[in-house]
Scaffold this active site. Structure first.
Site, short mmCIF file in Angstrom:
data_model
loop_
_atom_site.label_atom_id
_atom_site.label_comp_id
_atom_site.label_asym_id
_atom_site.label_seq_id
_atom_site.Cartn_x
_atom_site.Cartn_y
_atom_site.Cartn_z
CB SER A 1 46.86 39.15 26.60
OG SER A 1 47.17 38.06 27.40
CB ALA B 1 48.55 31.97 40.47
N GLY C 1 46.01 46.55 37.76
CA GLY C 1 46.81 47.42 36.91
C GLY C 1 46.29 47.42 35.48
CB THR C 2 45.16 45.04 33.22
OG1 THR C 2 44.43 44.10 34.00
CG2 THR C 2 46.63 44.67 33.28
CG ASP D 1 51.64 36.03 27.27
OD1 ASP D 1 50.46 35.64 27.39
OD2 ASP D 1 51.99 37.21 27.48
NE ARG E 1 47.69 43.67 42.47
CZ ARG E 1 47.23 43.50 41.23
NH1 ARG E 1 46.27 42.63 40.97
NH2 ARG E 1 47.73 44.21 40.24
N PRO E 2 44.49 47.18 43.85
CG PRO E 2 45.56 49.22 43.44
CD PRO E 2 45.51 48.09 44.42
NE ARG F 1 42.97 41.75 38.73
CZ ARG F 1 42.15 41.79 37.68
NH1 ARG F 1 40.92 41.35 37.79
NH2 ARG F 1 42.56 42.28 36.52
#
Ligand code: NG1
Ligand code: ZN
EC number: 5.4.2.3
Length: 553
Positions: free
Chosen positions: A72, A382, A509-510, A291, A506-507, A515
């Site tokens: 991506s 967003a 996921g990637t 995407d 939040r942690p 963050r």
């Protein structure tokens, strides 16, 4: 091989698997973005994903499973792989763990892990296996496709190579293949079928409207470039594209100083468009697999203004709500919007005053599933990833409803064309471009008018490297921290000191980071809040805040 139905070609698998050894020191994890890491270490993963995709197909009675090889918006050296379920949707969550387990088994334990998996998941090996796969333009893609094909050969699956294409086209193909000849037939199962379906719907939707001015598209030097070029041929003069950053040959160019992620995170235009963009002219950026979509323009004061996923969601949702009303279906078709905590507070306020809005955790699968709960569910992150879902009963209603006035009939026609224009399997930058352009054409909006629907609160997103991001647990759709204990209360206290202050942690996921997001009425305050919360995270977890401007050091 007790407890297993059908035959597992063990020797064949073993022989192929020797060509794709799993390095002992590497640990892979199937997360929100599938497997994603440096492309050169993914060989063994792709081989195993081939086998896994075939097994998923067998488990689902021979339905075709999709495999997309892409990383991506990540740098060019990264690569990744994601599985696509038969209706064009993300892989079922329960299988994410199976994927990780198989990817991590050392070579000598792989067959055992495989047999164990087949047994516990009760896969009937005598069923057929069909897999369609594609890749983006990354240089590591070609050899990763070979590894995937070896996995398919090893287990005797039927593979179809969809070549170099976008993630959303691969999702489209999966759905088109699996619905072929059924009542829900989605379209012809080819790239041509995809272009035909979308461009026809677009032509119908803009017919009779004033000529649309050319749209500048930053293709991130990725697969969006050749695909947008092809789409442009189908659209002709109905929507002229001016393609930039369309260089897929120069090493290192992909997503470098361009693309949707670059404009969103830096809040700047790609340097290559400076001097090209005229005041008020609308332009957009795709990401590396097309995407995600971000629109933007230079305003009358010369400021760069982003029209992000929230702005797209607002524009589109309001348009659909109007059409549903005009079609006389307001009572029976309810439109809702799904966002994440990253949605700008102003967008949430604007939308909530008009229609139901749900907030869900980050990750397309959460948004997609929540959107399915509405008759028409508009979901956007967003960052520009999103689409619109029409429930099966809504599709049927739209097809069979008898309009009572010419105005109702026109609105209904528009809605039916929208169901053809929108890629309902996954966020699709090019389908979203067409959708945005339709709404702008119908409303006779310029980018400036679109932007004026509401004013974004200034916001800042920062990353903090911590020794263990799993120490950060969240609740309430990731808007509040449960652990480290006490940190949320401190964030709450701090937010109160800023006008319109909102911040959450939040942690990722990637990525191996935590963050921090913050917004406030003033730009300086949003920045300050973000870096102060990042500082708290740092103090709490012994981390290191990066992208920290000097003034906050
Ligand atoms: P993480 O790394 O979990 O924040 C990022 C994006 C998501 C989503 C995924 C998948 C942000 C803040 N996060 O997730 O929205 O797109 O990547 O690619 O944009
Ligand atoms: Zn993407």
């Amino acid at each position: 091989m007790s407890g297993i139905r059908g035959h597992l070609p063990k020797e064949q698998i073993e022989a192929y698997s020797e060509l794709h050894p799993k390095a002992r020191h590497l640990l892979f994890s199937y997360g929100t973005a599938g497997f994603r890491t440096l492309g050169v270490v993914l060989d063994s993963v792709l081989f195993r994903v081939g086998i896994l995709a075939a097994l998923r197909s067998k488990k689902l009675d021979g339905k075709t499973i999709g495999v997309m090889i892409t990383a991506s918006h990540n740098p060019e050296d990264d690569n990744g792989v994601k599985l696509v379920d038969p209706r064009g949707e993300m892989l079922e969550v329960a299988w994410e763990q199976h994927a990780s387990t198989l990817a991590n088994a050392p070579n000598e334990e792989f067959l055992d892990a495989l047999e164990n998996f087949i047994r516990t998941t009760r896969i009937d090996l005598s069923k057929p296996a069909r897999v369609v796969y594609a890749r983006d333009t990354r240089p590591t893609g070609e050899s990763l496709v070979k590894a995937l094909e070896d996995g398919l050969k090893a287990i005797g699956a039927e593979g179809r190579d969809a070549g170099i294409t976008t993630t959303p086209i691969l999702h489209y193909l999966v759905k088109a293949i699996n619905t072929k000849g059924t009542k829900e037939e989605y379209g012809e199962d080819s790239e041509d079928g995809y272009f035909q379906k979308m461009s026809e719907a677009f032509r119908k939707l803009v017919s009779g409207r004033p000529r649309i001015q050319p749209l500048i598209i930053d293709c991130a030097n990725g697969v969006g470039a050749p695909i947008a070029k092809k789409l442009s041929q189908y659209l002709g003069e109905t929507l002229p594209f001016a393609l930039y950053n369309a260089d897929t040959a120069t090493p290192g160019a992909l997503n470098n100083n361009c693309g949707a992620d670059y404009v969103k995170t830096t809040q700047r235009p790609p340097p290559s468009l400076i001097g090209v963009l005229q005041q008020g002219q609308r332009a957009c950026s795709l990401d590396g697999d097309a995407d995600r979509l971000m629109y933007y323009f230079i305003d009358e004061r010369g400021y760069f203004t982003l029209l992000d996923g929230d702005k797209i969601a607002t524009l589109v949702a309001a348009f659909i709500v109007d059409l549903v009303k005009l079609a006389g279906l307001a009572e029976s078709i309810k439109v809702g919007v799904v966002q994440t905590a990253y949605a700008n507070g102003s967008s949430t306020k604007y939308l909530s005053e008009r229609l139901p809005v749900r907030c869900v955790p980050t990750g397309v699968k959460h948004l997609h599933h929540a959107a399915e709960q509405f008759n028409v569910g508009v979901y956007f992150e967003a960052n520009g990833h999103g689409t619109v879902l029409f429930s099966p009963s809504t599709l049927e209603k739209l097809e069979t409803h008898e309009p009572s006035t010419p105005a109702q009939s026109t609105a209904l026609k528009h809605l039916n064309n929208l169901t053809q224009l929108i890629n309902q399997t996954v966020g699709d930058a090019l389908s979203d471009v067409l959708l945005v352009e339709v709404v702008l054409a119908h409303k006779a909006y310029s980018a400036i008018e679109w932007n004026s629907l509401y004013s974004d609160l200034p916001n800042r997103l920062v990353k903090v490297h911590v020794p263990n991001r799993n120490a950060f647990k969240t609740e309430d759709a990731e808007r509040r921290l449960v652990t480290p204990y006490g940190l949320q209360a401190k964030i709450d206290d701090l937010c109160k000191r800023y006008d319109g202050g909102r911040s959450f942690v939040r942690p990722s996921g990637t990525e191996d980071v935590v963050r921090v997001y913050a917004e406030a009425v003033l730009r300086s305050q949003a920045d300050e809040l973000a870096y102060r919360v990042a500082g708290m995270v740092y103090d709490e977890a012994g981390g290191e805040a990066i992208r920290r401007p000097k003034e906050f050091m």
